[in-house]
Design a protein around this motif. Structure first.
Motif, PDB file in Angstrom:
ATOM      1  N   ALA A  79       0.867  -1.172   0.000  1.00 19.03           N
ATOM      2  CA  ALA A  79       0.000   0.000   0.000  1.00 19.03           C
ATOM      3  C   ALA A  79       0.908   1.228   0.000  1.00 19.03           C
ATOM      4  CB  ALA A  79      -0.909   0.006   1.228  1.00 19.03           C
ATOM      5  N   ALA A  80       0.983   1.913  -1.138  1.00 17.89           N
ATOM      6  CA  ALA A  80       1.946   2.997  -1.316  1.00 17.89           C
ATOM      7  C   ALA A  80       1.231   4.323  -1.479  1.00 17.89           C
ATOM      8  CB  ALA A  80       2.828   2.726  -2.539  1.00 17.89           C
ATOM      9  N   GLY A  81       1.675   5.311  -0.703  1.00 18.47           N
ATOM     10  CA  GLY A  81       1.118   6.648  -0.809  1.00 18.47           C
ATOM     11  C   GLY A  81       1.301   7.208  -2.201  1.00 18.47           C
ATOM     12  N   LEU A  82       0.256   7.851  -2.723  1.00 12.07           N
ATOM     13  CA  LEU A  82       0.275   8.390  -4.073  1.00 12.07           C
ATOM     14  C   LEU A  82       1.348   9.477  -4.203  1.00 12.07           C
ATOM     15  CD1 LEU A  82      -1.354   7.947  -6.680  1.00 12.07           C
ATOM     16  CD2 LEU A  82      -2.801   9.861  -5.980  1.00 12.07           C
ATOM     17  N   LEU A  83       2.173   9.366  -5.253  1.00 13.25           N
ATOM     18  CA  LEU A  83       3.278  10.294  -5.465  1.00 13.25           C
ATOM     19  C   LEU A  83       3.070  11.093  -6.743  1.00 13.25           C
ATOM     20  CD1 LEU A  83       6.255   7.904  -4.599  1.00 13.25           C
ATOM     21  CD2 LEU A  83       5.016   9.463  -3.069  1.00 13.25           C
ATOM     22  N   LYS A  84       3.796  12.181  -6.849  1.00 14.37           N
ATOM     23  CA  LYS A  84       3.667  13.068  -7.991  1.00 14.37           C
ATOM     24  C   LYS A  84       4.451  12.544  -9.199  1.00 14.37           C
ATOM     25  CE  LYS A  84       5.196  16.483  -5.520  1.00 14.37           C
ATOM     26  NZ  LYS A  84       5.670  17.816  -5.069  1.00 14.37           N
ATOM     27  N   GLY A  85       4.023  12.991 -10.385  1.00 18.18           N
ATOM     28  CA  GLY A  85       4.771  12.716 -11.606  1.00 18.18           C
ATOM     29  C   GLY A  85       4.931  11.236 -11.888  1.00 18.18           C
ATOM     30  N   VAL A 100       5.971  -8.515  -5.012  1.00 22.36           N
ATOM     31  CA  VAL A 100       4.693  -8.283  -4.343  1.00 22.36           C
ATOM     32  C   VAL A 100       3.558  -8.963  -5.106  1.00 22.36           C
ATOM     33  CG1 VAL A 100       5.462  -6.082  -3.380  1.00 22.36           C
ATOM     34  CG2 VAL A 100       4.184  -6.112  -5.522  1.00 22.36           C
ATOM     35  N   THR A 101       2.525  -9.327  -4.385  1.00 22.02           N
ATOM     36  CA  THR A 101       1.343  -9.938  -4.988  1.00 22.02           C
ATOM     37  C   THR A 101       0.390  -8.881  -5.531  1.00 22.02           C
ATOM     38  OG1 THR A 101       1.498 -11.815  -3.478  1.00 22.02           O
ATOM     39  CG2 THR A 101      -0.635 -11.434  -4.511  1.00 22.02           C
ATOM     40  N   ALA A 102       0.323  -7.748  -4.838  1.00 18.86           N
ATOM     41  CA  ALA A 102      -0.599  -6.685  -5.238  1.00 18.86           C
ATOM     42  C   ALA A 102       0.006  -5.338  -4.851  1.00 18.86           C
ATOM     43  CB  ALA A 102      -1.958  -6.869  -4.577  1.00 18.86           C
ATOM     44  N   ILE A 103      -0.406  -4.315  -5.595  1.00 19.11           N
ATOM     45  CA  ILE A 103       0.001  -2.938  -5.307  1.00 19.11           C
ATOM     46  C   ILE A 103      -1.268  -2.113  -5.153  1.00 19.11           C
ATOM     47  CG2 ILE A 103       1.247  -0.903  -6.133  1.00 19.11           C
ATOM     48  CD1 ILE A 103       2.972  -2.862  -7.804  1.00 19.11           C
ATOM     49  N   GLN A 104      -1.378  -1.424  -4.022  1.00 16.68           N
ATOM     50  CA  GLN A 104      -2.564  -0.631  -3.729  1.00 16.68           C
ATOM     51  C   GLN A 104      -2.166   0.836  -3.570  1.00 16.68           C
ATOM     52  OE1 GLN A 104      -6.121  -1.306  -3.350  1.00 16.68           O
ATOM     53  NE2 GLN A 104      -5.798   0.886  -3.649  1.00 16.68           N
ATOM     54  N   PRO A 105      -2.391   1.685  -4.579  1.00 11.07           N
ATOM     55  CA  PRO A 105      -2.136   3.117  -4.412  1.00 11.07           C
ATOM     56  C   PRO A 105      -3.115   3.698  -3.397  1.00 11.07           C
ATOM     57  CG  PRO A 105      -2.401   2.523  -6.737  1.00 11.07           C
ATOM     58  CD  PRO A 105      -2.896   1.373  -5.929  1.00 11.07           C
ATOM     59  N   ILE A 106      -2.607   4.510  -2.480  1.00  7.96           N
ATOM     60  CA  ILE A 106      -3.473   5.058  -1.437  1.00  7.96           C
ATOM     61  C   ILE A 106      -3.318   6.567  -1.337  1.00  7.96           C
ATOM     62  CG2 ILE A 106      -3.560   2.960  -0.034  1.00  7.96           C
ATOM     63  CD1 ILE A 106      -1.385   4.166   1.739  1.00  7.96           C
ATOM     64  N   VAL A 142       2.237 -11.017 -12.777  1.00  4.82           N
ATOM     65  CA  VAL A 142       2.074  -9.561 -12.788  1.00  4.82           C
ATOM     66  C   VAL A 142       1.183  -9.199 -11.606  1.00  4.82           C
ATOM     67  CG1 VAL A 142       1.200  -7.553 -14.037  1.00  4.82           C
ATOM     68  CG2 VAL A 142       2.326  -9.415 -15.284  1.00  4.82           C
ATOM     69  N   PRO A 143       1.668  -8.412 -10.655  1.00  7.87           N
ATOM     70  CA  PRO A 143       0.840  -8.084  -9.492  1.00  7.87           C
ATOM     71  C   PRO A 143      -0.411  -7.318  -9.885  1.00  7.87           C
ATOM     72  CG  PRO A 143       2.799  -6.704  -9.556  1.00  7.87           C
ATOM     73  CD  PRO A 143       2.979  -7.744 -10.609  1.00  7.87           C
ATOM     74  N   SER A 144      -1.494  -7.566  -9.163  1.00  7.93           N
ATOM     75  CA  SER A 144      -2.709  -6.784  -9.393  1.00  7.93           C
ATOM     76  C   SER A 144      -2.488  -5.369  -8.856  1.00  7.93           C
ATOM     77  CB  SER A 144      -3.897  -7.435  -8.699  1.00  7.93           C
ATOM     78  OG  SER A 144      -3.707  -7.459  -7.290  1.00  7.93           O
ATOM     79  N   ILE A 145      -3.105  -4.405  -9.493  1.00 13.27           N
ATOM     80  CA  ILE A 145      -2.985  -3.009  -9.062  1.00 13.27           C
ATOM     81  C   ILE A 145      -4.386  -2.462  -8.841  1.00 13.27           C
ATOM     82  CG2 ILE A 145      -2.160  -0.699  -9.642  1.00 13.27           C
ATOM     83  CD1 ILE A 145       0.040  -1.976 -11.260  1.00 13.27           C
ATOM     84  N   GLY A 146      -4.663  -2.101  -7.608  1.00 14.05           N
ATOM     85  CA  GLY A 146      -5.989  -1.631  -7.260  1.00 14.05           C
ATOM     86  C   GLY A 146      -6.217  -0.181  -7.653  1.00 14.05           C
ATOM     87  N   ASP A 147      -7.475   0.201  -7.689  1.00 12.82           N
ATOM     88  CA  ASP A 147      -7.810   1.614  -7.888  1.00 12.82           C
ATOM     89  C   ASP A 147      -7.408   2.392  -6.638  1.00 12.82           C
ATOM     90  OD1 ASP A 147      -8.919   1.131 -10.403  1.00 12.82           O
ATOM     91  OD2 ASP A 147     -10.864   0.609  -9.531  1.00 12.82           O
ATOM     92  N   ILE A 148      -7.167   3.672  -6.806  1.00 12.81           N
ATOM     93  CA  ILE A 148      -6.737   4.519  -5.702  1.00 12.81           C
ATOM     94  C   ILE A 148      -7.793   4.487  -4.591  1.00 12.81           C
ATOM     95  CG2 ILE A 148      -6.155   6.882  -5.024  1.00 12.81           C
ATOM     96  CD1 ILE A 148      -5.236   7.303  -7.943  1.00 12.81           C
ATOM     97  N   ALA A 149      -7.324   4.260  -3.365  1.00  8.94           N
ATOM     98  CA  ALA A 149      -8.245   4.152  -2.218  1.00  8.94           C
ATOM     99  C   ALA A 149      -7.653   4.899  -1.029  1.00  8.94           C
ATOM    100  CB  ALA A 149      -8.476   2.688  -1.858  1.00  8.94           C
ATOM    101  N   ARG A 150      -8.469   5.138  -0.039  1.00  6.89           N
ATOM    102  CA  ARG A 150      -8.013   5.816   1.170  1.00  6.89           C
ATOM    103  C   ARG A 150      -7.407   4.808   2.140  1.00  6.89           C
ATOM    104  NH1 ARG A 150      -9.482  11.033   1.082  1.00  6.89           N
ATOM    105  NH2 ARG A 150     -11.179  11.635  -0.324  1.00  6.89           N
ATOM    106  N   LEU A 151      -6.402   5.266   2.885  1.00  5.57           N
ATOM    107  CA  LEU A 151      -5.662   4.377   3.776  1.00  5.57           C
ATOM    108  C   LEU A 151      -6.573   3.638   4.743  1.00  5.57           C
ATOM    109  CD1 LEU A 151      -3.067   3.241   5.083  1.00  5.57           C
ATOM    110  CD2 LEU A 151      -3.043   5.305   6.520  1.00  5.57           C
ATOM    111  N   LEU A 152      -7.481   4.335   5.387  1.00  2.00           N
ATOM    112  CA  LEU A 152      -8.324   3.694   6.393  1.00  2.00           C
ATOM    113  C   LEU A 152      -9.200   2.605   5.780  1.00  2.00           C
ATOM    114  CD1 LEU A 152      -9.350   6.735   8.629  1.00  2.00           C
ATOM    115  CD2 LEU A 152      -7.405   5.175   8.857  1.00  2.00           C
ATOM    116  N   ASP A 153      -9.637   2.801   4.538  1.00  2.00           N
ATOM    117  CA  ASP A 153     -10.429   1.778   3.861  1.00  2.00           C
ATOM    118  C   ASP A 153      -9.561   0.558   3.541  1.00  2.00           C
ATOM    119  OD1 ASP A 153     -12.695   3.381   3.916  1.00  2.00           O
ATOM    120  OD2 ASP A 153     -12.263   4.298   1.975  1.00  2.00           O
ATOM    121  N   VAL A 154      -8.317   0.796   3.168  1.00  2.00           N
ATOM    122  CA  VAL A 154      -7.405  -0.310   2.856  1.00  2.00           C
ATOM    123  C   VAL A 154      -7.106  -1.111   4.120  1.00  2.00           C
ATOM    124  CG1 VAL A 154      -5.082  -0.898   2.048  1.00  2.00           C
ATOM    125  CG2 VAL A 154      -6.425   0.857   0.862  1.00  2.00           C
TER     126      VAL A 154
END
Length: 241
Positions: A79-85, A100-106, A142-154
């Motif tokens: 679960a990685a905090g959304l970064l710029k650029g 990693v099995t999955a990547i969750q942008p948060i 290929v790891p699954s990549i989730g839609d952007i979500a909020r940390l508390l929901d993750v």
């Protein structure tokens, strides 16, 4: 040997997607008769031979299945905090190579990307980066990549996982050691924050879920570097298998 990604493989003959066909023929200059490796991103791969090539179409005969590179025994969601650029591309590329099995942008309190920007972002670009990284490093998954979500929901969605939260070096109660996962399923949620770090209530919410606070050494790391360091520390202490 060139590696080609095909999301759905049916039968013993497969046609490459247009982008894969273009790269194989226009960039790598492959020709009929050349052998390639085909993988589906779900831990299956085959040795194949190019049967035919035309302007937008490449057909590959699948000669035999292959045993892919071993995957880690633990299922890690980053679960990685959304970064710029393009910094998120770096995170996705390296995390894919590191198993990693999955990547969750948060998004969290201190994410520097304004909401009007991240609400319109699609994970499709990051999925393409993950496929490219898997091709380069020889991985069949290929790891699954989730839609952007909020940390508390993750955090709520991973209530049954072992949670590891990366924090600043000066954070009280943090440790450089990671305990072995507590869940029998071997599922881990590894949380790495954005440039601004975590808000106190976010750390508190993670701790309420039993999160282990992990420090990555005495220096403050760049946000796009921290996931790579954290995953390296994780596999060093827990082992790949």
């Amino acid at each position: 040997m060139h590696r080609c990604y095909v999301s759905e493989v049916v039968g013993h003959v497969t046609e490459l997607p247009e982008d894969e066909a273009h790269h194989l023929t226009r960039v790598l200059r492959a020709e009929p008769g050349d052998e390639v490796v085909v993988f589906d991103g779900r831990a299956h791969e085959w040795l194949g031979r190019i049967v035919s090539i035309d302007r937008r179409r490449v057909v590959v005969d699948l000669l035999e299945s292959r045993t892919p590179m071993a995957e880690p025994s633990l299922a890690v969601t980053l679960a990685a905090g959304l970064l710029k650029g393009d910094q998120m591309n770096t995170v996705v590329r390296d995390a894919t190579a590191l198993g990693v099995t999955a990547i969750q942008p948060i998004v969290s309190a201190h994410v520097a990307v304004p909401e009007r920007a991240w609400r319109d972002r699609s994970a499709d670009r990051w999925r393409r980066v993950a496929v490219s990284s898997a091709k380069q490093c020889g991985r069949a998954v290929v790891p699954s990549i989730g839609d952007i979500a909020r940390l508390l929901d993750v955090l709520a969605a991973h209530a049954s996982s072992t949670v590891v939260l990366c924090v600043e070096p000066t954070r009280a109660g943090a440790s450089a050691a990671i305990p072995r996962p507590l869940t029998t399923e071997g599922r881990v949620l590894l949380c790495v924050g954005p440039e601004g770090g975590w808000a106190p209530d976010e750390i508190g919410a993670a701790q309420e879920q039993g999160a282990h606070l992990l420090t990555l050494g005495p220096r403050v790391l760049r946000a796009e570097m921290a996931p790579t360091v954290a995953l390296t520390a994780l596999w060093t202490q827990w082992g790949w298998t």
